[in-house]
Design an enzyme around this catalytic site. Structure first.
Site, PDB file in Angstrom:
ATOM      1  CG  ASN A  33      16.640  65.319  47.032  1.00  0.00           C
ATOM      2  OD1 ASN A  33      17.092  65.827  48.045  1.00  0.00           O
ATOM      3  ND2 ASN A  33      15.468  64.696  47.002  1.00  0.00           N
TER       4      ASN A  33
ATOM      5  CE  LYS B  43      15.953  70.235  38.172  1.00  0.00           C
ATOM      6  NZ  LYS B  43      14.558  70.015  38.583  1.00  0.00           N
TER       7      LYS B  43
ATOM      8  CG  ASP C  50       7.981  69.497  36.955  1.00  0.00           C
ATOM      9  OD1 ASP C  50       8.943  68.745  37.190  1.00  0.00           O
ATOM     10  OD2 ASP C  50       6.947  69.098  36.381  1.00  0.00           O
TER      11      ASP C  50
ATOM     12  CG  PHE D 146      21.176  67.977  34.736  1.00  0.00           C
ATOM     13  CD1 PHE D 146      21.430  69.329  34.859  1.00  0.00           C
ATOM     14  CD2 PHE D 146      19.853  67.546  34.845  1.00  0.00           C
ATOM     15  CE1 PHE D 146      20.413  70.240  35.101  1.00  0.00           C
ATOM     16  CE2 PHE D 146      18.824  68.453  35.096  1.00  0.00           C
ATOM     17  CZ  PHE D 146      19.112  69.803  35.221  1.00  0.00           C
ATOM     18  N   GLY D 147      20.852  65.719  32.242  1.00  0.00           N
ATOM     19  CA  GLY D 147      19.622  65.489  31.472  1.00  0.00           C
ATOM     20  C   GLY D 147      19.863  65.499  29.970  1.00  0.00           C
TER      21      GLY D 147
ATOM     22  CE  LYS E 191      21.418  74.038  31.606  1.00  0.00           C
ATOM     23  NZ  LYS E 191      21.346  72.805  32.363  1.00  0.00           N
TER      24      LYS E 191
ATOM     25  CG  HIS F 297      14.920  75.429  30.919  1.00  0.00           C
ATOM     26  ND1 HIS F 297      16.123  75.252  30.266  1.00  0.00           N
ATOM     27  CD2 HIS F 297      14.860  74.436  31.845  1.00  0.00           C
ATOM     28  CE1 HIS F 297      16.738  74.189  30.771  1.00  0.00           C
ATOM     29  NE2 HIS F 297      15.995  73.685  31.731  1.00  0.00           N
TER      30      HIS F 297
HETATM   31  P1  IMP Z   1      12.620  68.223  36.637  1.00  0.00           P
HETATM   32  O1  IMP Z   1      11.342  67.508  36.929  1.00  0.00           O
HETATM   33  O2  IMP Z   1      12.520  69.682  36.711  1.00  0.00           O
HETATM   34  O3  IMP Z   1      13.770  67.674  37.412  1.00  0.00           O
HETATM   35  O4  IMP Z   1      12.971  67.948  35.110  1.00  0.00           O
HETATM   36  C1  IMP Z   1      12.593  66.767  34.463  1.00  0.00           C
HETATM   37  C2  IMP Z   1      13.694  66.275  33.585  1.00  0.00           C
HETATM   38  O5  IMP Z   1      13.952  67.248  32.572  1.00  0.00           O
HETATM   39  C3  IMP Z   1      15.036  66.036  34.248  1.00  0.00           C
HETATM   40  O6  IMP Z   1      15.105  64.743  34.788  1.00  0.00           O
HETATM   41  C4  IMP Z   1      16.000  66.192  33.102  1.00  0.00           C
HETATM   42  O7  IMP Z   1      16.072  65.001  32.360  1.00  0.00           O
HETATM   43  C5  IMP Z   1      15.313  67.255  32.262  1.00  0.00           C
HETATM   44  N1  IMP Z   1      15.873  68.567  32.540  1.00  0.00           N
HETATM   45  C6  IMP Z   1      15.450  69.481  33.430  1.00  0.00           C
HETATM   46  N2  IMP Z   1      16.226  70.573  33.394  1.00  0.00           N
HETATM   47  C7  IMP Z   1      17.166  70.327  32.469  1.00  0.00           C
HETATM   48  C8  IMP Z   1      18.275  71.070  31.980  1.00  0.00           C
HETATM   49  O8  IMP Z   1      18.587  72.201  32.395  1.00  0.00           O
HETATM   50  N3  IMP Z   1      18.993  70.478  31.015  1.00  0.00           N
HETATM   51  C9  IMP Z   1      18.725  69.243  30.513  1.00  0.00           C
HETATM   52  N4  IMP Z   1      17.723  68.501  30.950  1.00  0.00           N
HETATM   53  C10 IMP Z   1      16.938  69.043  31.913  1.00  0.00           C
END
Ligand code: IMP
Length: 197
Positions: free
Chosen positions: A11, A15, A71, A151-152, A174, A179
């Site tokens: 969601n 991403k 994840d 983000f994040g 990026k 990753h």
């Molecule tokens: P998710 O469970 O894959 O959504 O990732 C867990 C958390 O990792 C997210 O809520 C972000 O805070 C962080 N995260 C995941 N991917 C990225 C990224 O590409 N850049 C920065 N933070 C990320």
């Protein structure tokens, strides 16, 4: 070539944009919204692999559409690998990206060793069968936020060999090194190889 359809179990609009850029024109990437599946997807495992499989399996069972889920965890050396699998809710249930960044910066206050790694696991379910792909990018947590894209933890993560944080980089840069970019590129390579068999 006929355009293939894959459902991405997310969601998160950031991403989705990233993955559509990586997928290019050969694939139609649907989001959960596109298939009206806007329920909360369970994510209760203790590993990235476990969560990626759990999310993809849930979405496949609900829709029957070939799909994938990712994840990601940010693993910080000086914090013994935290926040890791808890990266999304590091500062507590319902916290914002900014809360998480603040917590990490506070925990690293006065710490010189700032090495970290983003690790992403993607689970593809193709005709009912699971396939896992992993991507990693090493870097460091800088002392203050820089940049406003992404983000994040993007504003505080500077990948090794680069002078910009993820939040300062154009999206294509990026995506080329991240990753998730690495893991998803492996997934599309795998699909291409399957087609040529
Ligand atoms: P998710 O469970 O894959 O959504 O990732 C867990 C958390 O990792 C997210 O809520 C972000 O805070 C962080 N995260 C995941 N991917 C990225 C990224 O590409 N850049 C920065 N933070 C990320």
């Amino acid at each position: 070539m006929k355009k293939r359809t894959l459902l991405f179990a997310t969601n998160n609009p950031h991403k989705l944009r990233e993955i559509r850029e990586i997928a290019g024109n050969d694939y139609q990437i649907l989001s959960l919204k596109d298939v009206n599946l806007e329920t909360d997807i369970p994510e209760t495992r203790e590993t990235l692999e476990g969560n990626a499989i759990q999310k993809a399996r849930f979405v496949y069972d609900q829709t029957g559409i070939n799909c994938f889920a990712d994840d990601t965890g940010l693993e910080i050396d000086a914090l013994d690998g935290r926040p890791g699998v808890y990266s999304a809710r590091y500062a507590g249930e319902g916290c914002s990206f900014d809360d998480n960044v603040r917590k990490v910066l506070e925990e690293l206050d006065g710490v010189d060793h700032r090495k970290a790694c983003f690790r992403c696991v993607v689970c593809l379910i193709l005709d009912g069968k699971e396939h896992l792909f992993e991507g990693r990018i090493p870097g460091e947590i800088i002392r203050e936020r820089r940049g406003s894209d992404g983000f994040g933890y993007d504003p505080v993560f500077q990948p090794d060999g680069h002078s910009q944080t993820f939040a300062e980089m154009p999206a294509h840069l990026k995506n080329g090194i991240s990753h998730r970019g690495i893991a998803v590129s492996k997934l599309f390579r795998f699909l291409k190889n399957m087609e040529h068999r």
